[in-house]
Design a protein around this motif. Structure first.
Motif, PDB file in Angstrom:
ATOM      1  N   PHE A  56      -0.103  12.791  -7.960  1.00  0.00           N
ATOM      2  CA  PHE A  56      -0.591  11.419  -8.126  1.00  0.00           C
ATOM      3  C   PHE A  56      -1.990  11.267  -7.528  1.00  0.00           C
ATOM      4  N   GLU A  57      -2.197  11.858  -6.358  1.00  0.00           N
ATOM      5  CA  GLU A  57      -3.507  11.759  -5.705  1.00  0.00           C
ATOM      6  C   GLU A  57      -4.591  12.410  -6.563  1.00  0.00           C
ATOM      7  N   ARG A  58      -4.293  13.594  -7.073  1.00  0.00           N
ATOM      8  CA  ARG A  58      -5.272  14.290  -7.917  1.00  0.00           C
ATOM      9  C   ARG A  58      -5.561  13.493  -9.177  1.00  0.00           C
ATOM     10  N   HIS A  59      -4.508  12.961  -9.792  1.00  0.00           N
ATOM     11  CA  HIS A  59      -4.667  12.196 -11.025  1.00  0.00           C
ATOM     12  C   HIS A  59      -5.528  10.956 -10.779  1.00  0.00           C
ATOM     13  N   ALA A  60      -5.268  10.250  -9.686  1.00  0.00           N
ATOM     14  CA  ALA A  60      -6.023   9.035  -9.382  1.00  0.00           C
ATOM     15  C   ALA A  60      -7.496   9.348  -9.168  1.00  0.00           C
ATOM     16  N   LEU A  61      -7.792  10.427  -8.433  1.00  0.00           N
ATOM     17  CA  LEU A  61      -9.186  10.772  -8.166  1.00  0.00           C
ATOM     18  C   LEU A  61      -9.909  11.198  -9.431  1.00  0.00           C
ATOM     19  N   MET A  62      -9.313  12.101 -10.209  1.00  0.00           N
ATOM     20  CA  MET A  62     -10.000  12.592 -11.396  1.00  0.00           C
ATOM     21  C   MET A  62     -10.185  11.486 -12.424  1.00  0.00           C
ATOM     22  N   ARG A 106      -6.626  -4.875  -6.734  1.00  0.00           N
ATOM     23  CA  ARG A 106      -6.078  -3.534  -6.912  1.00  0.00           C
ATOM     24  C   ARG A 106      -7.156  -2.532  -6.513  1.00  0.00           C
ATOM     25  N   ALA A 107      -6.793  -1.544  -5.728  1.00  0.00           N
ATOM     26  CA  ALA A 107      -7.817  -0.620  -5.234  1.00  0.00           C
ATOM     27  C   ALA A 107      -7.237   0.749  -4.917  1.00  0.00           C
ATOM     28  N   PHE A 108      -8.106   1.744  -4.995  1.00  0.00           N
ATOM     29  CA  PHE A 108      -7.849   3.066  -4.435  1.00  0.00           C
ATOM     30  C   PHE A 108      -8.938   3.335  -3.411  1.00  0.00           C
ATOM     31  N   VAL A 109      -8.535   3.870  -2.275  1.00  0.00           N
ATOM     32  CA  VAL A 109      -9.476   4.279  -1.237  1.00  0.00           C
ATOM     33  C   VAL A 109      -9.329   5.789  -1.062  1.00  0.00           C
ATOM     34  N   PHE A 110     -10.413   6.522  -1.316  1.00  0.00           N
ATOM     35  CA  PHE A 110     -10.397   7.986  -1.221  1.00  0.00           C
ATOM     36  C   PHE A 110     -11.239   8.431  -0.032  1.00  0.00           C
ATOM     37  N   ALA A 139     -12.421  14.189  -1.342  1.00  0.00           N
ATOM     38  CA  ALA A 139     -12.737  14.031  -2.765  1.00  0.00           C
ATOM     39  C   ALA A 139     -13.836  14.991  -3.180  1.00  0.00           C
ATOM     40  N   GLN A 140     -14.833  15.170  -2.325  1.00  0.00           N
ATOM     41  CA  GLN A 140     -15.925  16.094  -2.633  1.00  0.00           C
ATOM     42  C   GLN A 140     -15.422  17.529  -2.699  1.00  0.00           C
ATOM     43  N   GLU A 141     -14.533  17.904  -1.790  1.00  0.00           N
ATOM     44  CA  GLU A 141     -13.985  19.253  -1.802  1.00  0.00           C
ATOM     45  C   GLU A 141     -13.201  19.505  -3.083  1.00  0.00           C
ATOM     46  N   ARG A 142     -12.453  18.489  -3.526  1.00  0.00           N
ATOM     47  CA  ARG A 142     -11.694  18.651  -4.767  1.00  0.00           C
ATOM     48  C   ARG A 142     -12.638  18.754  -5.962  1.00  0.00           C
ATOM     49  N   ALA A 143     -13.712  17.974  -5.960  1.00  0.00           N
ATOM     50  CA  ALA A 143     -14.687  18.038  -7.048  1.00  0.00           C
ATOM     51  C   ALA A 143     -15.356  19.408  -7.082  1.00  0.00           C
ATOM     52  N   ARG A 144     -15.656  19.971  -5.920  1.00  0.00           N
ATOM     53  CA  ARG A 144     -16.264  21.305  -5.875  1.00  0.00           C
ATOM     54  C   ARG A 144     -15.309  22.361  -6.409  1.00  0.00           C
ATOM     55  N   GLN A 145     -14.035  22.246  -6.043  1.00  0.00           N
ATOM     56  CA  GLN A 145     -13.061  23.216  -6.522  1.00  0.00           C
ATOM     57  C   GLN A 145     -12.888  23.093  -8.030  1.00  0.00           C
ATOM     58  N   PHE A 146     -12.864  21.877  -8.516  1.00  0.00           N
ATOM     59  CA  PHE A 146     -12.648  21.670  -9.940  1.00  0.00           C
ATOM     60  C   PHE A 146     -13.795  22.239 -10.776  1.00  0.00           C
ATOM     61  N   THR A 147     -15.026  22.002 -10.321  1.00  0.00           N
ATOM     62  CA  THR A 147     -16.189  22.430 -11.104  1.00  0.00           C
ATOM     63  C   THR A 147     -16.629  23.847 -10.804  1.00  0.00           C
ATOM     64  N   GLY A 148     -16.274  24.373  -9.623  1.00  0.00           N
ATOM     65  CA  GLY A 148     -16.802  25.658  -9.198  1.00  0.00           C
ATOM     66  C   GLY A 148     -18.209  25.562  -8.651  1.00  0.00           C
ATOM     67  N   SER A 194       0.847  -1.191   0.000  1.00  0.00           N
ATOM     68  CA  SER A 194       0.000   0.000   0.000  1.00  0.00           C
ATOM     69  C   SER A 194       0.880   1.237   0.000  1.00  0.00           C
ATOM     70  N   ALA A 195       0.333   2.329  -0.518  1.00  0.00           N
ATOM     71  CA  ALA A 195       1.065   3.595  -0.579  1.00  0.00           C
ATOM     72  C   ALA A 195       0.106   4.723  -0.227  1.00  0.00           C
ATOM     73  N   ASP A 196       0.498   5.553   0.712  1.00  0.00           N
ATOM     74  CA  ASP A 196      -0.319   6.666   1.187  1.00  0.00           C
ATOM     75  C   ASP A 196      -0.060   7.889   0.327  1.00  0.00           C
ATOM     76  N   LEU A 197      -1.139   8.455  -0.240  1.00  0.00           N
ATOM     77  CA  LEU A 197      -1.023   9.648  -1.087  1.00  0.00           C
ATOM     78  C   LEU A 197      -1.559  10.897  -0.403  1.00  0.00           C
ATOM     79  N   GLY A 198      -1.921  10.791   0.852  1.00  0.00           N
ATOM     80  CA  GLY A 198      -2.513  11.932   1.548  1.00  0.00           C
ATOM     81  C   GLY A 198      -3.919  11.577   1.971  1.00  0.00           C
ATOM     82  N   SER A 199      -4.914  11.995   1.192  1.00  0.00           N
ATOM     83  CA  SER A 199      -6.297  11.622   1.489  1.00  0.00           C
ATOM     84  C   SER A 199      -6.742  10.434   0.638  1.00  0.00           C
ATOM     85  N   ALA A 200      -5.802   9.753   0.029  1.00  0.00           N
ATOM     86  CA  ALA A 200      -6.088   8.558  -0.758  1.00  0.00           C
ATOM     87  C   ALA A 200      -4.997   7.528  -0.505  1.00  0.00           C
TER      88      ALA A 200
END
Length: 319
Positions: A173-179, A108-112, A117-126, A38-44
């Motif tokens: 990497f975290e942003r790329h994985a989530l988006m 194989r998995a990502f856990v967010f 993730a919601q905060e990043r989605a809000r920032q991305f879309t406005g 496993s590898a920690d990316l911050g919030s993922a």
């Protein structure tokens, strides 16, 4: 974290650190073998494990987005009577998903973290009102699923021991994985993306963004952070940059980090070109070299060692 075990309890206790609802049933201890990474990316968190045993597992994540792929010749994956294609990844934000296999599987998995993730989605879309939810378990298409698989393999390989505390890389990497995950599966993000982007105040917004980039390029900021500091959505910032400079915010951030790498190379700190590239968020040496050569007209190795330059009258190739 990486380890191998033949203790059945290790699987559940380790997996539950990331998905507390995870549970295993019908595990055959005679054939059991567990290889975990496993590898920690911050919030993922990126997770990959090989589990040799007859297994029936369940996952019902709370406050998380879990995207998972069970790679096994005899895997069966289902949820509330719905059979999922075991050859494809699946996404859940709370719906219980069960999986079963009889011999061995690679998971194989990502856990967010859902709130992050919601905060990043809000920032991305406005769209400050977006509630990030999965609208289905299965990917939008086989092609989208294959793209997600390629992303996972790339990050799994990139997140080796050398990554260490490369915060710039980890944040990207975290942003790329989530988006990539949110574009692979049907979610409420897609509906917000169909709305027109925010387009306010391009010149002032761009100047504010460029100033923020110059001051913070050495930190693990992403384009979303730049947009937030400029009081605009990520899509709005992209539009503003295109209109004002005919580049993207990502281009500007990459150039600022190239400039930072160039300063370090010129200072001759003794670090290798590869180490300096990773310090400034470039994980792929050949791509860094290509981008550096395009920006400055020479290879980074020449910047770090000017004596290697060929002067007029010398042979064009040195030993």
């Amino acid at each position: 974290m990486q380890f191998t075990s033949r203790n059945v309890d290790d699987v559940e206790s380790t997996w539950q650190q990331y998905v507390p609802s995870a549970a295993l049933q019908k595990v055959d201890p005679q054939r059991f073998r567990f290889d975990w990474r496993s590898a920690d990316l911050g919030s993922a968190t990126l997770v990959r494990y090989d589990l040799a045993a007859q297994v029936h597992s369940t996952a019902e994540p709370r406050d998380q987005l879990l995207v998972c792929r069970v790679d096994s010749a005899d895997a069966h994956v289902w949820s509330d009577g719905q059979t999922l294609d075991a050859r494809l990844p699946w996404l859940t934000d709370g719906t219980q998903v069960q999986a079963q296999w009889h011999r061995s599987a690679r998971v194989r998995a990502f856990v967010f973290d859902r709130e992050a993730a919601q905060e990043r989605a809000r920032q991305f879309t406005g769209d400050d009102g977006i509630e990030l939810r999965a609208l289905g378990l299965a990917p939008r298409s086989a092609a989208a699923a294959a793209q997600w698989e390629r992303m996972f393999h790339y990050l799994d390989a990139a997140l080796g021991d050398e990554t260490g505390d490369d915060r710039l890389l980890l944040s990207e990497f975290e942003r790329h994985a989530l988006m990539m995950t949110l574009s692979t599966f049907p979610t409420t993000l897609a509906e917000s993306m169909r709305r027109p982007p925010q387009r306010s105040g391009a010149p002032m917004t761009v100047r504010r963004a460029l100033s923020y980039i110059d001051e913070n390029a050495h930190l693990p900021i992403t384009v979303d952070d730049v947009a937030g500091a400029s009081f605009i959505s990520t899509r709005g910032l992209q539009y503003a940059f295109r209109r004002a400079l005919d580049i993207t915010p990502t281009d500007a951030l990459r150039r600022a980090r190239l400039d930072g790498a160039r300063r370090d190379l010129q200072n001759g700190e003794g670090a290798s070109v590869r180490a300096i590239a990773r310090r400034w968020g470039f994980s792929h040496p050949s791509r860094f070299t290509a981008a550096y050569r395009e920006a400055y007209g020479e290879a980074p190795s020449l910047t770090s060692d000017p004596a290697r330059r060929v002067t007029p009258g010398e042979d064009s190739v040195r030993p």
